[in-house]
Design an enzyme around this catalytic site. Sequence first.
Site, PDB file in Angstrom:
ATOM      1  N   LYS A  13       0.827  -1.219   0.000  1.00  0.00           N
ATOM      2  CA  LYS A  13       0.000   0.000   0.000  1.00  0.00           C
ATOM      3  C   LYS A  13       0.855   1.260   0.000  1.00  0.00           C
ATOM      4  O   LYS A  13       0.612   2.181  -0.754  1.00  0.00           O
ATOM      5  CB  LYS A  13      -0.861   0.083   1.279  1.00  0.00           C
ATOM      6  N   ARG A  88      -8.940   2.105   9.227  1.00  0.00           N
ATOM      7  CA  ARG A  88      -8.605   0.711   9.530  1.00  0.00           C
ATOM      8  C   ARG A  88      -9.722   0.037  10.313  1.00  0.00           C
ATOM      9  O   ARG A  88      -9.590  -1.143  10.647  1.00  0.00           O
ATOM     10  CB  ARG A  88      -7.328   0.678  10.363  1.00  0.00           C
ATOM     11  N   ARG A 127      11.752  -5.635   4.592  1.00  0.00           N
ATOM     12  CA  ARG A 127      11.449  -4.220   4.313  1.00  0.00           C
ATOM     13  C   ARG A 127      12.357  -3.286   5.111  1.00  0.00           C
ATOM     14  O   ARG A 127      12.555  -3.454   6.295  1.00  0.00           O
ATOM     15  CB  ARG A 127       9.993  -3.938   4.699  1.00  0.00           C
ATOM     16  N   ARG A 160      11.776  -1.375  10.719  1.00  0.00           N
ATOM     17  CA  ARG A 160      10.794  -1.022  11.739  1.00  0.00           C
ATOM     18  C   ARG A 160      10.711  -2.096  12.820  1.00  0.00           C
ATOM     19  O   ARG A 160      10.724  -3.286  12.509  1.00  0.00           O
ATOM     20  CB  ARG A 160       9.417  -0.847  11.082  1.00  0.00           C
ATOM     21  N   ARG A 171      -0.194  -8.248  13.602  1.00  0.00           N
ATOM     22  CA  ARG A 171      -0.753  -7.196  12.742  1.00  0.00           C
ATOM     23  C   ARG A 171      -1.670  -7.805  11.676  1.00  0.00           C
ATOM     24  O   ARG A 171      -2.696  -7.229  11.320  1.00  0.00           O
ATOM     25  CB  ARG A 171       0.379  -6.384  12.096  1.00  0.00           C
TER      26      ARG A 171
END
Length: 215
Positions: A13, A88, A127, A160, A171
Amino acid sequence: MNLVMLGPPGAGKGTQAALLAEKLGIPHVASGDLFREALKEQTELGLTAQSYMDRGELVPDEVTIAMVEERLARSDCDGGVILDGFPRTIEQAGALKGLLHDQEKVIDAAIFIDAAEDELVRRLSSRWTCRNCQAIYNVISNPPRVEGRCDICGGELYQRADDVPETVRNRILVYRQQTSPLIDYYRDEGLLVTIKSEGGIERVQQKILEALQIT
Ligand code: AMP
């Protein structure tokens, strides 16, 4: 254009929202980035959000909605915005609709980036994010030109804390329980555009542009 990006963590996203924002010349507003900036500055908002973020839980709706409302009130959003990571929950979606309505605006489309679940953990654990401009890299599929440095601004890249496998799994669970009902919500509103997250970053972007009829 006011667009909402939907999809599980790791679907791409943020990457797609950034490309789209550049193409359309409108801001990319990512609620997670707003929380991370607040945390970097150690504001009350940042400190409140931290405990939720560390666990991969959602920050309470009233806190999140107030933060996004303030951001959307800035003049750079007058010509449209790409919302990434917000809404969300169904409650956030209702609040967003009301907020935009008050400004005589509407959501033009909700772009659902659909990715296979077994891909998500793998993607998130490779990532890397720019500490300065929040640009996203993937050390396997989209590495920076210089290791550890952002191609765009030269900032330091970091992983992160909530991209560790255990938090990622939570998550994804939170996404399934609290966020995935938004797919039906936006389908019912006639705004849902589903894009399969396959074929690489450029191909996915092309599919989004085609679906929105942007040339
Ligand atoms: P993201 O960068 O979108 O993956 O968001 C990172 C974390 O910020 C999430 O795991 C949540 O803890 C928090 N967060 C971001 N956006 C929202 C939202 N719309 N509602 C509640 N919490 C959020």
